[in-house]
Design a protein around this motif. Structure first.
Motif, PDB file in Angstrom:
ATOM      1  N   GLY A 146      49.434   7.251 -23.714  1.00 45.74           N
ATOM      2  CA  GLY A 146      49.626   5.809 -23.792  1.00 45.74           C
ATOM      3  C   GLY A 146      50.071   5.196 -22.479  1.00 45.74           C
ATOM      4  O   GLY A 146      50.544   4.050 -22.445  1.00 45.74           O
ATOM      5  N   ILE A 147      49.884   5.913 -21.379  1.00 43.12           N
ATOM      6  CA  ILE A 147      50.283   5.416 -20.059  1.00 43.12           C
ATOM      7  C   ILE A 147      49.066   4.767 -19.386  1.00 43.12           C
ATOM      8  O   ILE A 147      48.007   5.393 -19.275  1.00 43.12           O
ATOM      9  CB  ILE A 147      50.826   6.555 -19.169  1.00 43.12           C
ATOM     10  N   LEU A 148      49.229   3.509 -18.932  1.00 47.15           N
ATOM     11  CA  LEU A 148      48.123   2.798 -18.282  1.00 47.15           C
ATOM     12  C   LEU A 148      47.658   3.571 -17.062  1.00 47.15           C
ATOM     13  O   LEU A 148      48.463   4.054 -16.259  1.00 47.15           O
ATOM     14  CB  LEU A 148      48.558   1.385 -17.893  1.00 47.15           C
ATOM     15  N   ASN A 149      46.329   3.645 -16.904  1.00 40.35           N
ATOM     16  CA  ASN A 149      45.753   4.437 -15.814  1.00 40.35           C
ATOM     17  C   ASN A 149      45.325   3.551 -14.654  1.00 40.35           C
ATOM     18  O   ASN A 149      45.662   2.363 -14.592  1.00 40.35           O
ATOM     19  CB  ASN A 149      44.600   5.305 -16.340  1.00 40.35           C
ATOM     20  N   GLU A 150      44.524   4.141 -13.746  1.00 48.25           N
ATOM     21  CA  GLU A 150      44.129   3.434 -12.521  1.00 48.25           C
ATOM     22  C   GLU A 150      43.330   2.173 -12.794  1.00 48.25           C
ATOM     23  O   GLU A 150      43.287   1.250 -11.958  1.00 48.25           O
ATOM     24  CB  GLU A 150      43.339   4.377 -11.600  1.00 48.25           C
ATOM     25  N   ASN A 151      42.684   2.071 -13.973  1.00 52.00           N
ATOM     26  CA  ASN A 151      41.910   0.856 -14.297  1.00 52.00           C
ATOM     27  C   ASN A 151      42.818  -0.355 -14.498  1.00 52.00           C
ATOM     28  O   ASN A 151      42.346  -1.493 -14.485  1.00 52.00           O
ATOM     29  CB  ASN A 151      41.079   1.083 -15.562  1.00 52.00           C
ATOM     30  N   ALA A 152      44.116  -0.102 -14.671  1.00 50.26           N
ATOM     31  CA  ALA A 152      45.072  -1.199 -14.858  1.00 50.26           C
ATOM     32  C   ALA A 152      45.687  -1.646 -13.532  1.00 50.26           C
ATOM     33  O   ALA A 152      46.637  -2.445 -13.534  1.00 50.26           O
ATOM     34  CB  ALA A 152      46.172  -0.767 -15.821  1.00 50.26           C
ATOM     35  N   THR A 153      45.171  -1.130 -12.442  1.00 46.68           N
ATOM     36  CA  THR A 153      45.598  -1.482 -11.064  1.00 46.68           C
ATOM     37  C   THR A 153      47.118  -1.454 -10.926  1.00 46.68           C
ATOM     38  O   THR A 153      47.731  -0.422 -11.100  1.00 46.68           O
ATOM     39  CB  THR A 153      45.019  -2.860 -10.644  1.00 46.68           C
TER      40      THR A 153
END
Length: 883
Positions: free
Chosen positions: A309-316
Motif C-alpha cells: 500500500g506504499i505509493l510508488n514512483e508513478n506518484a512522483t
C-alpha cells in the motif's frame, strides 16, 4: 442398592461430578469410533458426517456449540439406530490466522519472520501447532461431542498434503487452473483474497471533485472519486455517450494534475450519469469496474502503489507514503494548485479484510485462478435435486450466487500453507508435479524452483469430504485408520451441517470439488443453521458486551442444559435467540428428570428393560402408547433435521405426560410402578442424543448399575422403536385426564382448589363400560380430591359446571359453601368497576383528551378495554355461582 438409591435421593443432581467422568469412560471404551456400536450395527446402514474443521487457532464459541450439538444429536441417533457411523473430526490449518498468531508471538520477542527465513518460520508454526493448536478439540469434549477421535485429521497432515497436490495437478493439467495478471482483492497485510473473503461495511467518507484540464486549454472537466490517491493510475476519463453535456469532449485529451500525464476522454455506457458530475476517472489497475472498462478500450494498466500500500514512483513526489495516509496530503496539494472543485460527505460501502480488518484494495497482481467453469456440473446436479438444502430456500441463494461467480483466486502470499506445486526452470518451462523434481522435464536442467505462494485455505478444506477418507493420500494412507476403503464406504457423506454464513466459502466449493473428482456430490442433504444471537435478537460482539462463552454456560448449568437449550431454540431458518430464561427451563427439566427417578426408586429397587416385561396394567398400557407415539414423532423430527421439534416433543412427553401425569396417576395404582419405571428407563434412550450425560446416569440408576463398573453405555444400545396401540384404553385415559383438569379448574373457580370436596357429577361424551367406569372413578377421585364421583347421562340441575370437549364436570351447589368464592368475586368486581370509572372519567375529560399525547390516550383506552373485559368475565362467574 435400595439403601444407596434412597440415600442418593437426598442429594441433588450434580452434573460436574458426572460429565467429565462419563466422557472419559465413553472415549476410553471406543464408543465414538466406527466399530463402537458393532453389536447393534445393521447390514448396509452407514452414516458419515464431517465436522466443519475449526481453525487450529480457534476456541469454542457459541456458534461452534450450536453446530457441534446438532451434529452430535444426529450422530448419536444414527449410531443408536444401528448405523455404522463416522463423525469425522479435524482442524483447518487456517493460513492467514495461524501465520498472524505466530508472527505476533515472534514480534513480542523482537523477531520478524524475515529474520528467520521461510523454512525456520514454518518450523516455528508447526511447533506452535503441536503445543497450542487444537484447543477447541479439547473443549468439544466438554460439550459431549462424540466424533471418532482416533481418526482426526489436519488439513496440513501428510496425507492431506498429498491429496491437495493430487487435486491441484489434475486441475492444472486439464487447464482449469491458470496463472495471470488479474485484478484481485488485496489486503496490504494478508495479500490476495477471494471475493467472499471481503467484508463490506458502510463508510462515512468523502466524494472529491477534481478538475482535469483539457490539453492546451483552460477548459476542464470535473471528475468525482472517493479514492483520489489512485489518480496516479488513471489512464482515461470516461463519460456516458448519451450525456449531451460531454459529447463534444469525447476523444479529446486531459492532463492529469501534478504528474502531467495525458489521458483520453472515452465514452462507455457503464457510466452512471447521475453519479457525481457524470464524468469519472478510469484506473484499470485499482478498480473492478475500471478493469473491465480498460479491457474493452485497451487501456494501459498503471499500478500506483505496491503490495504494502506504499505509493510508488508513478506518484512522483508522494512516493513512499502509505495510500490512506497520503489521501489528505494529496488533496491539500491539489487544492493549493486549484485542482479541487469541491468535497462532499459521502456514504459508501468499503471492503475490509475478513481476517485483519484492513481496507481492501482492488490490485493488479499475478495470481493463480481456478476457472469458474469447473462448478457447472455441480450446479446442474443441485438443480436436479441430487443434494437437498434444509431449509429449502438456500437452494435459491446458492443458485443466485453461482450465477455471479467469477474465477476463484486460489493463491495466497503467505509462508504457512500448502505450497503451490508448480515448478519453474531457467529455460522458462513451467509444470505442476506431486513430487519435488530434481530436473526439468523439458531441458533436463536442474536450475528449478517452486512457486513461492501457498493455496487459499479453502482449497484444502474444499476436499475435506473425501480427502479425509483417503482420496489422494497416496502410500501414506495405506497403513492408517483412514484409507481408500473408507472412501468406498463413506463417500458420499450422509449429511452436512454447518452455518449458512459459510455456504459460499465452503459448502459450494465442496460441492464443486466432490463432483469434479468423484463425479458425485459429497452429500445428499445440507442443513444450514442460522446464527446464535442474544435474547434481544442482536448479533453477538465483544464491542456490545453480549458475547456468551459456552464453556462458562457448561460450568454454570451443564453440557446437557446448554445442548438442550440450543436444540430447542434452533428452528429451521430462524436465528437462535440465546436466553437466560430458556437455560433455566432446561435446567429445571434436568431436575424434573432426576426427581422422577428418585420417586421411582423409592418404590422399586431396580427396573427391567422394557423389552423384557409384559405391560399388564391399564395405566402401563396407556403410558406405553404415549411413549410409542412420542418415539415415532421424535424419529420423524430427527429424520427431517427438525431438531427443535424433536426437543419440544421430548420436553412435552417427559415433563408433562410422564412426570406430571404418569407419575401422578401411578399414586392411584402402585401395581404400575415397575411398568412405568421400565418405560422411563427406555425413555432415557430416546432422550440420549439431546442430553447424553443425564440420560446415561439416570438409566444406570434405574438399572441398578454404574457406567464405571459395567462399561455398558446406552449410547451403543438400540434407539427406541415401538409400535403399540390400544385405542380403547388410550381414549379412556384421555377422558380421565380431561376430567381431572376440568374438576381442578372448577374447584379453583370456587376457591376450593386444594380442598377435598364431597361430590362431582361427570357427564362424558362417550359411554363407558362398567370396568372402564371403575377405573375412571378410581383415578379421577384420587387426583381431583373428590370423595364421590358419579357418572351421569344427562346434565344435573343446581350445579356449577365446567365443559370441555370430552366431558362436563358438575359440582352440586348444595354440597359446598359458595359464599367465600362469591364474596371474593364481588370484591374483584368492585375494584374493577372503580378502575373503569377512573379511566372513563379521564377519557371523557375534554381538557385531558386535548392535551394528552396520543400514545397516552391509546394506553388508557387499551386499559379501559381490558378492565371492561375483566368485569364481563367476573359477572359470568358470579352468574354461574348464584344461579
Amino acid at each position: 442398592m435400595q439403601e444407596n438409591n434412597q440415600k442418593e435421593t437426598k442429594n441433588t443432581y450434580n452434573p460436574k461430578e458426572i460429565e467429565d467422568k462419563f466422557y472419559k469412560i465413553w472415549e476410553e471404551n471406543g464408543f465414538f469410533e466406527i466399530e463402537g456400536n458393532k453389536e447393534i450395527q445393521k447390514e448396509g446402514k452407514k452414516f458419515c458426517i464431517m465436522l466443519p474443521p475449526p481453525n487450529v487457532t480457534g476456541s469454542l464459541h457459541i456458534g461452534h456449540a450450536l453446530n457441534h450439538t446438532l451434529i452430535d444429536i444426529i450422530t448419536r441417533y444414527k449410531r443408536m439406530d444401528g448405523y455404522k457411523t463416522l463423525w469425522q473430526a479435524g482442524l483447518d490449518h487456517a493460513g492467514i490466522a495461524t501465520q498472524n498468531v505466530v508472527e505476533k508471538q515472534l514480534l513480542e520477542q523482537g523477531i520478524k519472520k524475515e529474520d528467520l527465513g521461510r523454512e525456520e518460520f514454518v518450523k516455528k508454526v508447526w511447533e506452535w501447532k503441536e503445543k497450542s493448536g487444537g484447543t477447541i478439540l479439547k473443549q468439544m469434549r466438554k460439550l459431549g461431542s462424540s466424533p471418532a477421535w482416533s481418526r482426526s485429521r489436519f488439513t496440513m497432515d501428510e496425507g492431506l498434503q498429498e491429496s491437495v497436490k493430487e487435486a491441484f495437478v489434475e486441475l492444472y493439467n486439464k487447464g482449469h487452473i491458470v496463472q495471470g495478471k488479474y485484478l484481485v482483492n488485496w489486503c496490504t497485510h494478508d495479500g490476495a483474497l477471494s471475493d467472499i473473503e471481503v467484508d463490506y461495511k458502510e463508510n462515512n467518507g468523502k466524494l472529491y471533485y477534481l478538475r482535469y484540464f483539457l490539453e492546451d486549454s483552460k477548459e476542464f472537466i470535473v471528475v468525482a472519486t472517493t479514492r483520489p490517491e489512485t489518480y496516479f493510475g488513471d489512464t482515461a476519463v470516461m463519460v456516458n455517450p448519451n450525456d449531451e453535456k460531454y459529447k463534444h469532449l469525447i476523444g479529446k485529451n486531459v492532463i492529469l494534475p501534478i504528474i502531467n500525464r495525458k489521458v483520453k476522454i472515452i465514452a462507455d455506457l457503464h457510466v452512471d450519469m447521475e453519479f457525481g458530475t457524470g464524468a469519472v476517472k478510469v484506473t484499470p489497475a485499482h478498480d473492478v469496474n475500471d478493469y473491465e472498462v480498460g479491457k474493452r478500450h485497451n487501456l494501459e494498466q498503471i499500478v500506483a502503489f505496491d503490495k504494502y500500500g506504499i505509493l510508488n514512483e508513478n506518484a512522483t513526489e508522494f512516493q513512499g507514503l502509505e495510500r490512506l495516509e497520503a489521501r489528505e496530503i494529496i488533496i491539500k496539494k491539489l487544492e493549493s494548485l486549484g485542482f479541487v472543485e469541491k468535497i462532499e460527505d459521502y456514504k459508501n460501502q468499503v471492503g475490509h479484510c475478513y481476517r485483519c480488518g484492513n481496507v481492501v484494495e482492488p490490485y493488479i497482481s499475478k495470481q493463480w485462478f481456478l476457472k469458474k467453469e469447473v462448478v457447472k456440473s455441480a450446479i446442474d446436479k443441485i438443480n436436479k435435486d441430487e443434494s437437498n438444502f434444509y431449509p429449502p430456500q438456500w437452494k435459491n441463494n446458492y443458485n443466485a450466487w453461482m450465477k455471479e461467480l467469477r474465477d476463484w483466486c486460489i493463491s495466497r502470499q503467505l509462508w504457512w500453507g500448502h505450497k503451490i506445486p508448480v515448478f519453474y526452470c531457467k529455460c522458462k518451462h513451467q509444470w505442476a508435479s506431486k513430487t519435488t523434481p530434481t530436473n526439468c522435464p523439458k531441458c533436463g536442467g536442474n536450475e528449478i524452483h517452486q512457486d513461492p505462494d501457498v493455496l487459499d485455505t479453502w482449497f484444502s478444506s474444499a476436499l475435506w469430504p473425501f480427502s479425509t477418507l483417503g482420496w489422494g493420500n497416496g502410500d501414506i494412507g495405506k497403513n492408517t485408520l483412514w484409507n481408500e476403503s473408507d472412501l468406498r464406504e463413506f463417500y458420499p457423506n450422509s449429511l452436512m451441517i454447518t452455518g449458512f454464513d459459510i455456504l459460499f466459502f465452503w459448502v459450494a466449493r465442496m460441492l464443486m470439488m466432490g463432483e469434479f473428482f468423484l463425479k458425485e456430490l459429497p452429500f445428499p442433504d445440507i442443513y444450514l443453521h442460522a446464527l446464535v444471537r442474544d435474547e434481544h435478537g442482536q448479533k453477538m460482539s465483544k464491542s456490545k458486551g453480549n458475547v456468551v462463552d459456552p464453556l462458562n454456560l457448561i460450568d454454570t448449568y451443564s453440557a446437557d442444559v446448554l445442548r438442550f437449550t440450543l436444540a430447542i431454540l434452533c428452528a429451521q431458518g430462524r436465528d437462535v435467540r440465546m436466553s437466560q430464561s430458556q437455560l433455566e427451563i432446561s435446567k429445571n427439566f434436568t431436575n424434573k428428570l432426576y426427581n422422577a427417578t428418585n420417586f421411582l426408586l423409592l418404590n422399586c429397587e431396580q427396573f427391567p428393560n422394557l423389552q423384557d416385561i409384559e405391560i399388564k396394567t391399564e395405566l402401563g398400557k396407556y403410558m406405553l402408547e404415549v411413549f410409542s407415539k412420542t418415539t415415532k414423532e421424535v424419529r420423524s423430527n430427527l429424520e427431517q433435521y427438525r431438531f427443535n421439534d424433536g426437543a419440544n416433543t421430548l420436553y412435552r412427553y417427559l415433563w408433562g405426560e410422564f412426570c406430571d401425569w404418569g407419575i401422578e396417576l401411578s399414586k392411584a395404582n402402585k401395581d404400575s410402578i415397575i411398568e412405568l419405571g421400565a418405560i422411563f428407563k427406555e425413555s432415557m434412550l430416546l432422550l440420549h442424543p439431546y442430553m447424553p450425560f443425564i440420560s446415561e446416569y439416570l438409566w444406570h440408576r434405574l438399572n441398578k448399575s454404574t457406567l464405571e463398573d459395567s462399561k455398558e453405555s446406552i449410547m451403543v444400545k438400540n434407539y427406541p422403536s415401538i409400535n403399540y396401540t390400544d385405542s380403547k384404553n388410550y381414549q379412556l385415559f384421555e377422558l380421565i385426564l380431561d376430567s381431572i383438569v376440568s374438576i381442578r379448574r372448577l374447584k379453583t373457580t370456587i376457591d376450593l382448589a386444594n380442598q377435598k370436596i364431597p361430590k362431582v357429577y361427570i357427564l362424558p361424551n362417550a359411554k363407558l363400560e362398567s370396568k372402564q367406569q371403575e377405573l375412571f372413578i378410581k383415578y379421577v377421585s384420587k387426583l381431583s380430591k373428590t370423595e364421590e364421583i358419579e357418572i351421569v347421562e344427562s346434565k344435573v340441575s343446581n350445579c356449577i359446571a365446567d365443559i370441555t370437549e370430552k366431558v362436563q364436570s358438575l359440582i352440586p351447589t348444595d354440597s359446598i359453601d359458595l359464599s367465600q368464592a362469591i364474596n371474593k368475586l364481588n370484591r374483584q368486581k368492585e375494584k374493577t368497576q372503580k378502575e373503569i370509572d377512573k379511566l372513563n372519567n379521564m377519557l371523557k375529560n375534554a381538557k385531558f383528551v386535548q392535551n394528552a399525547p396520543k400514545e397516552v390516550l391509546e394506553t388508557n383506552q387499551k386499559a379501559l378495554d381490558e378492565q371492561n373485559g375483566k368485569l364481563e368475565r367476573i359477572n359470568e362467574e358470579l352468574q354461574k355461582l348464584q344461579a
